[in-house]
Scaffold this active site. Structure first.
Site: not given
Ligand SMILES: Cc1cc2nc3c(=O)[nH]c(=O)nc-3n(C[C@H](O)[C@H](O)[C@H](O)COP(=O)(O)OP(=O)(O)OC[C@H]3O[C@@H](n4cnc5c(N)ncnc54)[C@H](O)[C@@H]3O)c2cc1C
Length: 461
Positions: A34, A39-42, A441
């Site tokens: 990482e 935990g990434g984007t979500c 209901h």
């Molecule tokens: C504002 C916003 C609101 C959202 N709301 C919703 C919602 O309500 N419901 C929903 O279902 N989805 C929602 N989403 C979408 C959801 O966040 C993503 O679909 C979800 O996080 C799945 O992402 P993922 O598993 O592909 O990876 P991500 O969650 O994007 O995580 C990828 C991880 O990989 C890491 N990484 C990237 N490149 C490298 C590398 N080269 N080396 C090491 N680490 C790396 C990053 O730092 C990150 O931690 C939302 C998105 C945004 C932007």
């Protein structure tokens, strides 16, 4: 130093950590990498923080509406943005800590903190270390797209990530992009007290949805005092003192909006540009997404891709389902496939939109004989009791097979209620099953059988 593993996972999004757990339980010596936030984007800058902020915005909105319910609140309703942010930070921290501790204490798993880059089909470099494995799984997600619009690099724009640091009230927020992410932010900041303008390139909001859905969403947004500018084909930016001017050839209004802050919400971009995929020979599509088969294999044997980066879904639930598919194929001799998945998602404005399956436009395009049912939320007792009657429910049925093709529920509880239809679709049962069900209901769901009892042929336009 070179270290040998059975599997390497790059990224800790919504699929990687669960896969790491399964792999390690299967006895595989696993590495997970990482580069930023566990935990990434979500967890950190997407679903969890935005829904937390939406909840604060709703509290402000309902406080202002107190009088509608006979509740008197003395004085002006004020939003403390520092407190809004610290509530959001605390909830995000809980989840981020949860994933971090889970991974760091997982037996048989080594966590690397740094940017991972493939050097060959079976090796990844992170910091100074070279890791090797027969199996490599990419779960690197995406980031906000910053298109090359004129002047964009000369202004201090915000994205969904930098919005997470905002602990003040922008005087006038201009949101570029009238789709899922943009509209959530637009409504929440309006409710916090900002003036908000939404600038949308196309001729309607959330263009992926049917026209009636787009129209109803526009009405909800505009009713709250948000200015919507459509057909803004050529947005351009210019800094003017402390302000930012956004110009566009917008036929419906003034050519220029001048605000204090600009949020770019015009799409996402996969994190594939600095991943060494070319060194491994992994195929990308024209938009930079990793090409995968129905079971998430890339073109390179041993390399798999899960989550947003494979372009087969853009949601937390699709990413998690990717983990389930990969694990089922890898360990359970269970050929689960991406194409078994039924499209479903929410738009979390208030009231929310819950969506499943095909839109009306897609059904028409398919040329099949179909039935349609529609009910305005104003007819739903639960909505009237709560004085939240905006929106409608719509359902499309295949006339021959009697299967549900798709539905939209825009209105109170729409993001939850949609699951009753989704589950009938997964059961591959006819719509008559839910039409004959007796629901509680007074709920919104109770009116779904009523709507299904009044289907009309979908007229050819
Ligand atoms: C504002 C916003 C609101 C959202 N709301 C919703 C919602 O309500 N419901 C929903 O279902 N989805 C929602 N989403 C979408 C959801 O966040 C993503 O679909 C979800 O996080 C799945 O992402 P993922 O598993 O592909 O990876 P991500 O969650 O994007 O995580 C990828 C991880 O990989 C890491 N990484 C990237 N490149 C490298 C590398 N080269 N080396 C090491 N680490 C790396 C990053 O730092 C990150 O931690 C939302 C998105 C945004 C932007």
């Amino acid at each position: 130093m070179t270290e040998i593993f059975d599997a390497i996972i790059i990224g800790t999004g919504q699929a990687g950590p669960s896969l790491a757990q399964r792999m390690t339980r299967e006895g595989m010596k696993t590495a997970i990498i990482e580069r930023k936030l566990f935990g990434g984007t979500c967890v950190n800058v997407g679903c969890i923080p935005t829904k937390t902020l939406v909840a604060s915005a709703r509290a402000a909105h309902m406080a202002r509406r107190g009088n509608d319910f006979g509740v008197t609140i003395e004085g002006q309703i004020k939003v403390d943005m520092k407190q809004v942010k610290s509530r959001k930070d605390a909830i995000v921290k809980q989840s981020n800590d949860g994933v971090t501790n889970w991974l760091k204490t997982m037996e048989n798993l080594t966590v690397f903190e740094g940017h991972g880059r493939l050097e060959s089909p079976n090796s990844v470099r992170v910091n100074g270390d070279l890791l090797e494995a027969e199996t490599i799984v990419v779960n690197v997600g995406g980031r906000a797209l910053v298109p090359d619009m004129p002047g964009v690099h000369d202004i201090p724009y915000l994205t969904n990530s930098s919005m997470m640091e905002v602990d003040f009230l922008p005087e006038h927020l201009i949101v570029i992009g009238g789709s899922y992410i943009g509209l959530e932010f637009a409504q929440m900041y309006r409710r916090f007290g900002s003036r908000v303008t939404v600038v949308q390139r196309g001729e309607r909001l959330v263009e992926r949805e049917d026209e009636d859905v787009s129209e109803a969403i526009k009405e909800i947004i505009e009713n709250e005092g948000i200015e919507v500018r459509l057909n803004a084909e050529c947005a351009a930016f210019e800094k003017r003192g402390n302000q930012i001017a956004v110009t566009s050839n917008c036929p419906d209004g003034p050519e220029e909006a001048v605000g204090s802050h600009v949020l770019l919400a015009v799409g996402r971009k996969p994190n594939t540009d600095d991943l060494g995929l070319e060194a491994a020979g992994v195929e990308l599509d024209a938009r930079g997404y990793i090409v995968v088969d129905d079971e998430l294999r890339t073109n390179v044997p041993g390399i798999w891709a899960m989550g947003d980066v494979n372009g087969r879904g853009a949601f937390t639930h699709t990413s998690y389902n990717d983990y389930e598919i990969l694990a089922a194929n890898m360990f359970d001799n269970d050929p689960r496939r991406v194409s078994d998945r039924i499209t479903t998602y929410g738009l979390f404005i208030d009231p929310p939109l819950g969506r499943v399956g095909m839109t009306e436009a897609q059904v028409r395009e398919s040329g099949r004989e179909a039935l349609v049912g529609k009910m305005m939320m104003a007819r739903v007792g639960r909505a009237r009791e709560r004085s939240e009657t905006q929106g409608f429910m719509k359902i499309l049925i295949d006339a021959k097979s009697e299967r549900i093709l798709g539905a939209a529920i825009l209105g109170i509880g729409g993001d939850e209620i949609i699951h009753s239809l989704l589950d009938v679709m997964y059961a591959d049962a006819p719509y008559t099953v839910i039409q004959r069900a007796v629901h509680i209901h007074p709920t919104v769901t109770e009116l779904i059988p009523t709507m299904l009892g009044d289907l009309k042929p979908l007229e050819v336009l």
